[in-house]
Design a protein around this motif. Structure first.
Motif, PDB file in Angstrom:
ATOM      1  N   PRO A 132      83.519 -37.714  31.054  1.00 18.22           N
ATOM      2  CA  PRO A 132      84.247 -36.463  31.430  1.00 18.22           C
ATOM      3  C   PRO A 132      84.567 -35.400  30.196  1.00 18.22           C
ATOM      4  O   PRO A 132      84.556 -35.860  29.040  1.00 18.22           O
ATOM      5  N   SER A 133      84.686 -34.286  30.555  1.00 16.12           N
ATOM      6  CA  SER A 133      84.976 -33.356  29.575  1.00 16.12           C
ATOM      7  C   SER A 133      86.456 -33.794  29.023  1.00 16.12           C
ATOM      8  O   SER A 133      87.214 -33.981  29.702  1.00 16.12           O
ATOM      9  N   PRO A 134      86.870 -33.950  27.567  1.00 16.06           N
ATOM     10  CA  PRO A 134      88.017 -34.592  27.210  1.00 16.06           C
ATOM     11  C   PRO A 134      89.117 -33.534  27.647  1.00 16.06           C
ATOM     12  O   PRO A 134      88.806 -32.596  27.972  1.00 16.06           O
ATOM     13  N   ASP A 135      90.336 -33.825  27.402  1.00 16.26           N
ATOM     14  CA  ASP A 135      91.536 -32.800  27.760  1.00 16.26           C
ATOM     15  C   ASP A 135      91.763 -31.921  26.595  1.00 16.26           C
ATOM     16  O   ASP A 135      92.560 -32.070  25.788  1.00 16.26           O
ATOM     17  N   TYR A 136      90.902 -30.931  26.664  1.00 20.39           N
ATOM     18  CA  TYR A 136      90.846 -29.761  25.512  1.00 20.39           C
ATOM     19  C   TYR A 136      92.048 -29.080  25.537  1.00 20.39           C
ATOM     20  O   TYR A 136      92.581 -28.531  26.889  1.00 20.39           O
ATOM     21  N   ALA A 137      92.709 -28.719  24.423  1.00 26.54           N
ATOM     22  CA  ALA A 137      93.929 -27.759  24.711  1.00 26.54           C
ATOM     23  C   ALA A 137      93.341 -26.209  25.012  1.00 26.54           C
ATOM     24  O   ALA A 137      92.504 -25.850  24.297  1.00 26.54           O
ATOM     25  N   SER A 138      93.868 -25.679  25.688  1.00 32.30           N
ATOM     26  CA  SER A 138      93.463 -24.250  26.098  1.00 32.30           C
ATOM     27  C   SER A 138      93.969 -23.216  24.982  1.00 32.30           C
ATOM     28  O   SER A 138      93.474 -22.160  25.021  1.00 32.30           O
ATOM     29  N   ASP A 139      94.697 -23.851  24.192  1.00 31.45           N
ATOM     30  CA  ASP A 139      95.287 -22.637  23.252  1.00 31.45           C
ATOM     31  C   ASP A 139      94.867 -23.023  21.782  1.00 31.45           C
ATOM     32  O   ASP A 139      95.181 -22.492  20.774  1.00 31.45           O
ATOM     33  N   ALA A 140      93.717 -23.909  21.640  1.00 33.97           N
ATOM     34  CA  ALA A 140      93.165 -24.470  20.655  1.00 33.97           C
ATOM     35  C   ALA A 140      92.804 -23.140  19.551  1.00 33.97           C
ATOM     36  O   ALA A 140      92.955 -23.125  18.236  1.00 33.97           O
ATOM     37  N   ALA A 141      92.215 -22.080  20.385  1.00 36.11           N
ATOM     38  CA  ALA A 141      91.521 -21.145  19.355  1.00 36.11           C
ATOM     39  C   ALA A 141      92.652 -20.183  18.933  1.00 36.11           C
ATOM     40  O   ALA A 141      92.444 -19.339  17.793  1.00 36.11           O
ATOM     41  N   ASP A 142      94.054 -20.451  19.262  1.00 31.56           N
ATOM     42  CA  ASP A 142      94.889 -19.425  18.725  1.00 31.56           C
ATOM     43  C   ASP A 142      95.340 -20.056  17.015  1.00 31.56           C
ATOM     44  O   ASP A 142      95.770 -18.855  16.302  1.00 31.56           O
ATOM     45  N   ASP A 143      94.893 -20.817  16.929  1.00 34.99           N
ATOM     46  CA  ASP A 143      95.285 -21.645  15.623  1.00 34.99           C
ATOM     47  C   ASP A 143      94.283 -21.082  14.454  1.00 34.99           C
ATOM     48  O   ASP A 143      92.956 -21.432  14.808  1.00 34.99           O
ATOM     49  N   ARG A 144      94.438 -20.056  13.490  1.00 30.11           N
ATOM     50  CA  ARG A 144      93.637 -19.813  12.454  1.00 30.11           C
ATOM     51  C   ARG A 144      93.922 -20.469  11.093  1.00 30.11           C
ATOM     52  O   ARG A 144      93.602 -19.804  10.190  1.00 30.11           O
TER      53      ARG A 144
END
Lengths: 165, 552
Positions: B294-306
């Motif tokens: 399965p696709s793991p439980d990716y965080a939807s806001d991961a891209a916000d962190d720079r």
């Protein structure tokens, strides 16, 4: 009399393998495909039963429709590493529907028996310098198999209800 | 990842029992070495120059943290504290004792691993795209189909005494990172005009003594037929492959002799006998296998962190690693982190027990507990969040696992060569080490850009020299080690075989020759051109001139 493994038992072998230029003896005889094709008339008059001995380069499909004539087909393994006989057996059993005794002969050892059995062999003439009782154990190496072959006609996913994650 | 149920477990457990018995028979003399040899080989146990070598299967390169810890434990307990990742995504141990091997197999079975068919003339470990599941260019995750093939090929009764070994690779992406054109069978997931996903089947590729780029035998195979079609190929090969000469026994020779048209005709005729039968893979089985990936439980806001940007601005070492060893992931805010096992001072592909333990912990902490092995002898943490990049780097750095040379000259593929292998004619590890040492200036490496150097210590080509941008082949010339150079190979989409550059070069001059090759490239390259492209544009002459110049 030599002993062979037949259907999980050790039994005495009554068949006589006949060489390329030997005269046919009395009783049950095993001849090459080449001789059988060349000497059909003589063989039809033979008092005992006639079995075939195939080698790796023989094409079992040439026997289509003729297999009922044979009580025994042997497949010779000149070296255990020569695996053509496994495919020959599967073609005989699975495609051509051969029902008689299918015997592996030649350089076969305990550790090939399980695979041979799965390809449709039900008799095994193990090398004479080997312990035949010991070889018998090779038939029980595994109790679960994945693929379809001549023993199980379905792969594991059609035999068991297997659950996912 | 795939999880064994009681049936899968029973199969590996019974294998351990069988092999324990075979070893016992060997040790008591009931089996001669000649008879034991093919049996041990089917368990990946080779006799090498100094000792036995055990090759453990890592199916399609995927490892859980628990499995990696076990591999580390085996290295610590039964070997000399390290293991070696191979070009087929497997791991090898160089110093096991024969008496211990059954116990090692039992250890492996306890974490759903084995060494089944990692050698011998049978179907070997199935390999795959190391970015399977996370690549942005993926049509479908190939791993469920790899697992289907793994089960199909495990102890296949008909195809365990083939004319020669047999390798299958699968990719689900548009870009080929699994070298499918260089396998006995290569499977590529493709979409047909109706938008259905199926397989393109390639056959007869390979390296070794006779390198061949595989040919397409079937442009589009419907999903349910994968196993039956493979079975048809295997049967034609098993019946008609050359058994008299082991150097002509691979399927590529049969395909070449018959021609792809005739080979295809024979395969498809064979296929007719069983194509609609029980081997058809039902949709439910495919769905079942897919449920393990399965696709793991990716965080939807991961891209916000720079936050990595600020760290990179302050820390040059981190910045270099970020730029070179971190690549794109299909999910925004996640990253693929490559871990180079081309660490200066250690043989390419080697990893210590302590590194394995530590990596397993990192995978648990940051990457859903998974690690994958690549055919370039590196490892990958597939799912690192933006927010964790700096912490992961900080953890890798003291472990010597953050060396930022992925894709560069020193990220070289190298076989064990004369140091271990009984087939080798020349050393390869010491040459690789001298190259790593000479070219340790990272800025110089980055300026050279993507460069694939592949090296083998004999013509069996385990180091894939035919498909290196620079390929090096060790040979024995009257008892002296010499090296031949070939240029222009590629194992990717633009698959090509390298061409010999000129006469072989003595061992003490090979490093200088590589230096001069690079000089020629730097002089002649055009803006943005990789080494391979410059070579393809200009041909061998400018390189030849430089390497063989009299007054260097």
């Amino acid at each position: 009399m030599p002993r062979i493994i037949k259907k999980d038992q050790i039994v005495e072998d009554t068949w006589v393998q006949v060489g390329a230029s030997e005269p046919f003896p009395e009783g049950d005889i095993l001849v090459s495909l080449e001789r059988w094709q060349a000497e059909q008339e003589t063989l039809q008059a033979h008092a005992g039963r006639v079995g075939l001995c195939l080698i790796g380069k023989d094409n079992p499909r040439e026997l289509k429709g003729l297999l009922d004539q044979f009580a025994l087909i042997a497949v010779e393994f000149p070296k255990f590493a020569d695996g053509r006989g496994y495919s020959i057996a599967r073609i005989l059993r699975d495609e051509l529907g051969y029902k008689g005794e299918l015997r592996a002969t030649g350089d076969i050892l305990r550790d090939q028996l399980f695979y041979l059995m799965r390809c449709g062999f039900d008799a095994f003439a193990v090398r004479e310098d080997r312990d035949i009782e010991d070889a018998l154990a090779g038939l029980r190496d595994f109790s679960v198999v994945y693929q379809a072959a001549s023993d199980y006609t379905s792969p594991i996913y059609r035999r068991f209800g297997r659950t996912g994650a | 990842m795939y999880q064994y149920n009681e049936l899968d477990q029973q199969i590996v457990d019974e294998r351990v029992r069988q092999f324990r018995d075979q070893v016992q028979r060997r040790l008591t003399g009931k089996l001669s070495e000649d008879e034991f040899r093919p049996l041990r080989l089917m368990n990946g146990l080779y006799m090498q120059r100094h000792a036995y070598m055990l090759r453990v299967a890592v199916p399609y390169g995927l490892l859980s943290s628990q499995q990696l810890r076990k591999l580390g434990y085996i290295a610590e307990r039964y070997d000399r504290g390290f293991g070696h990742f191979t070009t087929r995504q497997n791991i090898q141990y160089n110093w096991p004792e024969l008496e211990d091997v059954p116990d090692i197999l039992a250890e492996l079975a306890s974490v759903e691993m084995h060494a089944i068919q990692t050698s011998g003339n049978c179907i070997r470990n199935i390999t795959a795209d190391p970015l399977a599941g996370v690549a942005a260019d993926e049509i479908e995750d190939p791993r469920p189909y790899c697992e289907l093939l793994r089960q199909y090929s495990t102890f296949h009764p008909e195809f365990s005494y083939l004319p020669r070994k047999f390798k299958i690779a699968v990719t689900g992406a548009t870009q080929d990172r699994a070298a499918v054109a260089f396998h006995d069978i290569g499977v590529r997931m493709v979409k047909n005009e109706e938008g259905e996903v199926g397989y393109q089947v390639i056959v007869g590729g390979g390296l070794g003594r006779t390198p061949v780029i595989g040919e397409v035998i079937r442009p589009f195979l419907e999903k349910p037929h994968l196993l039956s079609y493979v079975e048809a190929i295997m049967r034609v090969y098993n019946l008609y492959g050359n058994r008299d000469n082991k150097y002509k026994a691979r399927i590529k020779i049969l395909v070449r002799e018959l021609g792809i048209e005739e080979f295809r005709r024979q395969v498809e005729e064979e296929w007719e006998h069983f194509r609609e039968g029980a081997m058809m893979v039902p949709e439910e089985e495919i769905a079942r296998l897919q449920s393990f990936f399965p696709s793991p439980d990716y965080a939807s806001d991961a891209a916000d962190d720079r936050s990595f940007e600020a760290h990179a601005a302050e820390n040059k070492k981190f910045a270099r690693w970020l730029k070179n060893n971190v690549s794109a992931h299909k999910v925004p805010g996640y990253n693929v982190v490559s871990i180079s096992l081309k660490i200066p001072g250690t043989p390419p592909g080697d990893i210590t027990d302590q590194q394995m333990y530590a990596l397993a912990d990192l995978a648990d902490q940051y990457s859903f507990g998974m690690i994958s092995a690549t055919h370039e002898q590196n490892l990958v943490l597939q799912d690192i969040k933006n927010a964790d990049l700096f912490a992961v780097w900080q953890a890798l750095e003291p472990l010597k696992l953050a060396w930022p040379n992925i894709g560069t000259l020193t990220d070289q593929i190298c076989c064990p060569g004369l140091d271990y292998c009984s087939l080798a004619n020349a050393s390869s590890i010491p040459i690789a080490e001298s190259i790593a040492q000479r070219f340790d200036d990272l800025d110089y490496l980055y300026d050279l850009g993507e460069l694939k150097l592949k090296m083998s210590g004999c013509i069996n080509a385990c180091g894939h020299h035919h498909v290196g941008h620079i390929g090096i082949l060790g040979i024995d010339k009257r008892g002296q080690e010499f090296y031949q150079i070939m240029l222009g190979g590629s194992a990717m989409d633009d698959a090509s075989l390298g061409q010999w550059l000129g006469p072989a070069i003595a061992r003490d001059e090979i490093l200088g020759a590589v230096e001069r090759l690079l000089e020629a490239y730097l002089v002649h390259r055009e803006e943005g051109e990789r080494f391979l492209e410059t070579y393809r544009r200009l041909g061998p002459e400018p390189f030849k001139e430089k390497v063989y110049a009299q007054n260097h």
